[in-house]
Design a protein around this motif. Structure first.
Motif, mmCIF file in Angstrom:
data_model
loop_
_atom_site.group_PDB
_atom_site.id
_atom_site.type_symbol
_atom_site.label_atom_id
_atom_site.label_comp_id
_atom_site.label_asym_id
_atom_site.label_seq_id
_atom_site.Cartn_x
_atom_site.Cartn_y
_atom_site.Cartn_z
ATOM 1 N N MET A 1 23.257 108.299 -11.151
ATOM 2 C CA MET A 1 24.700 108.289 -11.045
ATOM 3 C C MET A 1 25.252 109.489 -11.817
ATOM 4 S SD MET A 1 25.732 104.270 -11.286
ATOM 5 C CE MET A 1 24.777 103.754 -12.696
ATOM 6 N N THR A 2 26.255 110.104 -11.249
ATOM 7 C CA THR A 2 26.822 111.285 -11.884
ATOM 8 C C THR A 2 28.302 111.095 -12.183
ATOM 9 O OG1 THR A 2 27.346 112.293 -9.759
ATOM 10 C CG2 THR A 2 25.193 112.803 -10.695
ATOM 11 N N ASP A 3 28.789 111.851 -13.138
ATOM 12 C CA ASP A 3 30.207 111.841 -13.479
ATOM 13 C C ASP A 3 31.006 112.508 -12.354
ATOM 14 O OD1 ASP A 3 29.487 110.727 -15.870
ATOM 15 O OD2 ASP A 3 29.923 112.493 -17.077
ATOM 16 N N THR A 4 32.264 112.073 -12.226
ATOM 17 C CA THR A 4 33.174 112.670 -11.256
ATOM 18 C C THR A 4 34.354 113.252 -12.019
ATOM 19 O OG1 THR A 4 32.530 111.046 -9.588
ATOM 20 C CG2 THR A 4 34.585 112.253 -9.212
ATOM 21 N N THR A 15 25.948 102.457 -16.461
ATOM 22 C CA THR A 15 24.703 101.817 -16.048
ATOM 23 C C THR A 15 24.503 100.530 -16.845
ATOM 24 O OG1 THR A 15 23.395 102.938 -17.728
ATOM 25 C CG2 THR A 15 23.663 104.089 -15.604
ATOM 26 N N PRO A 16 23.607 99.654 -16.393
ATOM 27 C CA PRO A 16 23.318 98.466 -17.187
ATOM 28 C C PRO A 16 22.833 98.801 -18.600
ATOM 29 C CG PRO A 16 22.558 98.133 -14.960
ATOM 30 C CD PRO A 16 22.996 99.583 -15.066
ATOM 31 N N ALA A 17 22.005 99.829 -18.741
ATOM 32 C CA ALA A 17 21.513 100.215 -20.072
ATOM 33 C C ALA A 17 22.657 100.692 -20.964
ATOM 34 C CB ALA A 17 20.450 101.303 -19.945
ATOM 35 N N LYS A 47 28.899 92.682 -20.515
ATOM 36 C CA LYS A 47 27.713 91.826 -20.689
ATOM 37 C C LYS A 47 27.112 91.481 -19.333
ATOM 38 C CE LYS A 47 29.047 89.832 -25.113
ATOM 39 N NZ LYS A 47 29.513 88.626 -25.824
ATOM 40 N N SER A 48 27.973 91.234 -18.352
ATOM 41 C CA SER A 48 27.494 90.930 -17.005
ATOM 42 C C SER A 48 26.736 92.121 -16.428
ATOM 43 C CB SER A 48 28.688 90.576 -16.114
ATOM 44 O OG SER A 48 28.288 90.410 -14.789
ATOM 45 N N LEU A 49 27.278 93.316 -16.584
ATOM 46 C CA LEU A 49 26.600 94.515 -16.101
ATOM 47 C C LEU A 49 25.290 94.732 -16.850
ATOM 48 C CD1 LEU A 49 26.398 97.086 -14.411
ATOM 49 C CD2 LEU A 49 27.803 98.227 -16.138
ATOM 50 N N ASP A 56 21.267 99.822 -8.712
ATOM 51 C CA ASP A 56 22.523 100.564 -8.634
ATOM 52 C C ASP A 56 23.664 99.558 -8.458
ATOM 53 O OD1 ASP A 56 24.350 102.607 -8.530
ATOM 54 O OD2 ASP A 56 23.829 103.244 -6.506
ATOM 55 N N PRO A 57 23.985 98.798 -9.515
ATOM 56 C CA PRO A 57 24.980 97.739 -9.376
ATOM 57 C C PRO A 57 26.373 98.290 -9.078
ATOM 58 C CG PRO A 57 24.424 98.062 -11.667
ATOM 59 C CD PRO A 57 23.507 98.945 -10.862
#
Length: 74
Positions: A1-4, A15-17, A47-49, A56-57
């Motif tokens: 995933m990249t910044d926009t 990200t989840p991490a 917390k859910s993420l 790739d949630p």
């Protein structure tokens, strides 16, 4: 995933991490979180993420996912 990047903001996918680090208040050297981040109402979605096993949630959130360019703070 990249910044926009936009003219005023940088939209940053979490990200989840990264969500787990945010919840634990353990930023990496390059993280640009406000010292008071996360706010109380952001903990449940973070917390859910963090618990997500999806590679790739799909996740959308307010202040934590965008940063002001000039101030470098959420």
């Amino acid at each position: 995933m990249t910044d926009t990047p936009t003219a005023r903001l940088v939209l940053h996918p979490i990200t989840p991490a990264e969500a787990a680090r945010i919840v634990a208040h353990t930023p990496d050297a390059g993280d640009r979180w406000h010292p008071e981040y996360p706010f109380e109402d952001e903990l449940a979605p973070l917390k859910s993420l963090a618990a997500s096993a999806a590679p790739d949630p799909v996740f959308t959130m307010g202040p934590g996912s965008r940063f002001r360019r000039a101030a470098n703070a959420a």
